[in-house]
Design a protein around this motif. Sequence first.
Motif, mmCIF file in Angstrom:
data_model
loop_
_atom_site.group_PDB
_atom_site.id
_atom_site.type_symbol
_atom_site.label_atom_id
_atom_site.label_comp_id
_atom_site.label_asym_id
_atom_site.label_seq_id
_atom_site.Cartn_x
_atom_site.Cartn_y
_atom_site.Cartn_z
ATOM 1 N N ALA A 191 41.669 29.909 46.110
ATOM 2 C CA ALA A 191 40.705 30.971 46.400
ATOM 3 C C ALA A 191 40.159 30.835 47.814
ATOM 4 N N VAL A 192 39.947 31.998 48.463
ATOM 5 C CA VAL A 192 39.481 32.039 49.854
ATOM 6 C C VAL A 192 38.041 32.555 49.889
ATOM 7 N N PRO A 193 37.099 31.796 50.450
ATOM 8 C CA PRO A 193 35.711 32.276 50.542
ATOM 9 C C PRO A 193 35.621 33.538 51.398
ATOM 10 N N GLN A 194 34.680 34.405 51.057
ATOM 11 C CA GLN A 194 34.459 35.605 51.865
ATOM 12 C C GLN A 194 33.728 35.252 53.152
ATOM 13 N N ALA A 195 34.061 35.964 54.213
ATOM 14 C CA ALA A 195 33.379 35.768 55.500
ATOM 15 C C ALA A 195 32.022 36.466 55.443
ATOM 16 N N GLU A 196 30.957 35.696 55.359
ATOM 17 C CA GLU A 196 29.632 36.284 55.174
ATOM 18 C C GLU A 196 29.188 37.138 56.357
ATOM 19 N N ASP A 197 29.712 36.869 57.549
ATOM 20 C CA ASP A 197 29.315 37.659 58.716
ATOM 21 C C ASP A 197 29.988 39.034 58.734
ATOM 22 N N GLN A 198 30.897 39.282 57.792
ATOM 23 C CA GLN A 198 31.570 40.578 57.718
ATOM 24 C C GLN A 198 31.143 41.391 56.492
ATOM 25 N N VAL A 199 30.142 40.919 55.782
ATOM 26 C CA VAL A 199 29.714 41.577 54.542
ATOM 27 C C VAL A 199 29.017 42.903 54.848
ATOM 28 N N THR A 200 29.394 43.952 54.096
ATOM 29 C CA THR A 200 28.641 45.209 54.068
ATOM 30 C C THR A 200 28.398 45.568 52.606
ATOM 31 N N PHE A 201 27.457 46.481 52.381
ATOM 32 C CA PHE A 201 27.049 46.798 51.016
ATOM 33 C C PHE A 201 27.215 48.285 50.697
ATOM 34 N N SER A 202 27.412 48.559 49.416
ATOM 35 C CA SER A 202 27.574 49.940 48.944
ATOM 36 C C SER A 202 26.766 50.129 47.669
ATOM 37 N N PRO A 203 25.432 50.225 47.813
ATOM 38 C CA PRO A 203 24.593 50.390 46.618
ATOM 39 C C PRO A 203 24.885 51.713 45.904
ATOM 40 N N VAL A 204 24.535 51.766 44.633
ATOM 41 C CA VAL A 204 24.756 52.972 43.835
ATOM 42 C C VAL A 204 24.118 54.177 44.527
#
Length: 317
Positions: A191-204
């Motif tokens: 498993a590969v950890p996600q790059a936290e500096d590239q995180v974006t969000f899509s709330p409901v």
Amino acid sequence: MTSVVFMGTPQFAATILEGLVEADYDIKAVVTQPDRLTGRKRVLTHPPVKAVALKHGIRVLQPQKISGSPEMAAVIELAPDLIITAAFGQFLPDALIAAAKVGAVNVHGSLLPKYRGGAPVQYAIMNGDSLTGVTLIYMVKKMDAGAMLAQAKLPIGATDDTGTIFAKMSVLGRTLLLETLPKLLQGEIEAVPQAEDQVTFSPVIRPEQETLSLQQTAVELDWKIRALRPQPGAYFKQFLGKRTKLWQIKPLTEKTTLAAGFVVEVDKKHLKVAAAKGTVYQLEVLQPAGKPKMNISAYLNGQGQGIKAGQRIITDE
């Protein structure tokens, strides 16, 4: 046989569940949302995942909230090899995640770490992305933050909407999951950890996000309309004085000097309207408040009779 507890609710998840059944995984139980009243007649309706489970004689659990529920205790007691989730809509407590002997895997509808959250497809279309996809991740208590097991890409076409992308994505997700699980079970995947500096969000999507604006260009209007189709739909608050949903438009290459909301051109079968920055779109399917959906020729032959070029038909409140 590998034992599985599957957790999901909409058709996206139902397609994936069907794939697991066809691949002869031992589905010990399905956890899904409670039945809901739907439609104008308020008919009590099974979630799509429940319908698949009942068809195959699979045990169905329907907690209002999974955390601390008897249904959660039942899943822990089953001690499955895998817990697989797809659009389940609730966080899984650590004790539930830990109940899976091999792991708890989520099928998420975006190319993580982009678009964590409950509306990844809608935001991808609304932002004009040309590409989306599916990511398989280990479940953790933080939303969509688990390490990645596999990804597959999916182009977003010029006429795709949330409905068509979800249909394609469910097939892609099913294929990716069935290709990945044997490798996971054999210990062949790191498993590969996600790059936290590239995180974006899509709330409901919130109700106030359903409105269209005269500040949007023709292309931006098209993105939003397709993102909110087939539901809940996007609308102008004042379209000839009525709240009106726009279900389909066609952005055009021509430009205009008219301000947004003015009619550029109209005949019996066509209505071209100005949008922001001199852009123009052709209106194709709309729905005035209290009326059914209609194509533009039907509208112009009815409520839209008398609309003229140069007339302002859309205003901001």
